[in-house]
Design an enzyme around this catalytic site. Sequence first.
Site: not given
Length: 403
Positions: A39, A205, A358, A381
């Site tokens: 990142r 998820k 991810g 997200g």
Amino acid sequence: MNKQTISDVDVDWLRGRTVVVRADLNVPLDDGRIADDQRIRASLPTIEALIGAGARVVLLSHLGRPKGVKDPAQSLGPVARRLEELLGHEVRFIPESDGAQAAPAVRELRDGGVALLENTRFLAGDTENDERLAASWAALGDLFVNDAFGTAHRAHASTAGLAEAMRAKGGDAVAGQLMALELRFLEEVLRAPDRPFVGIIGGAKISSKIGVLSALLPRVDRLLVGGAMANTFFRALGLETGTSLVEDDSVQVARGLLENGGECLVLPVDCVVAAEPSEHAEARVVGRDEVSPGDMILDIGPKTRERYGDMIARSRSIVWNGPMGVFEVDQFAEGTLAIAKAVAEACDQGALGVLGGGDSAAAAERAGVAHRLTHVSTGGGASLELLAGAPLPGVDSLSSRRS
Ligand code: ADP
Ligand code: MG
């Protein structure tokens, strides 16, 4: 995109100006050490461009979830040092999060200088989108650059609030290079995709991805389902799912999607099952209607790999989110690796392939194909929200293009 980006800013104007940059420097830490600096690296192009233009760069970021408390274990100090190494340029760490407290140190910056403030989430006002806090950061500079795509789906003081505050005082709020890149690929694939357009969705998820699934279904020509997500559809079809991960709350929605999806919605025809998701468990391949009560579905089977692979090979646009199985364990990784390779091959043939998530990105790395994909999104997200058609406050709050 009708929002301004850093490329719309006059380079000559930047010299000597103070630019507040919201980056996503939220790296994983392992015992206080940076476990993966991806990142930080992804944030470099915007920072380097500003240094090159002679701007004074004030960086903001959150790290972890300190929930409004000063937690030394989640300090951005180590990130400042790593950033300094990667930039090959001094980075002044200011151990204050609030703009008002950091202001004296910020005023000492010279042209081309870089400072990083302490973790924005040490203050509860960041996630609460506190107006005073946002204004304290806006007061530090002449321009706001939001490069934190990973938090674009949240309206926080350091993102949307700061953009509003900067515009309220007459300055502009623009997208950084990373943000602009993410938006370009994700919007391109959604707006006018070359066809056939294939969506691939998996992972664990389920409830958070049902929205994406519903939004993608009418846009794509085929939506290939894998991972634990598929189990919920098996349950909706009345099939035995044994001890597999199923989200009961989502079964009803899955039933509705099956009714509307027609042949666009494609489910696995076979799966790899075992008693548990471990290296030592004995794995078997079974048809999707041959699962026993003691089985756990842990990957898509070989027939499904082949079917999905063929559809991917024929596609011109691909969006992929979520692994096809428990790829962290070798004997359940084949489905995910096969899909990763198929997407990479399609991209080699000129298809546009965008990957978000991810764990999916980690799987593509593991398959050694990440560099062959058109784009691997850094924001899990946020990319899901964008694909689902939800608003992104971090983007909506930016200055519009002047016509
Ligand atoms: P991403 O981070 O790419 O958005 P998710 O976080 O939704 O993906 O899901 C990733 C996780 O899903 C992985 O840890 C993987 O082990 C798990 N997973 C995939 N398939 C299954 C399955 N059949 N049963 C249980 N877990 C699964
Ligand atoms: Mg994940």
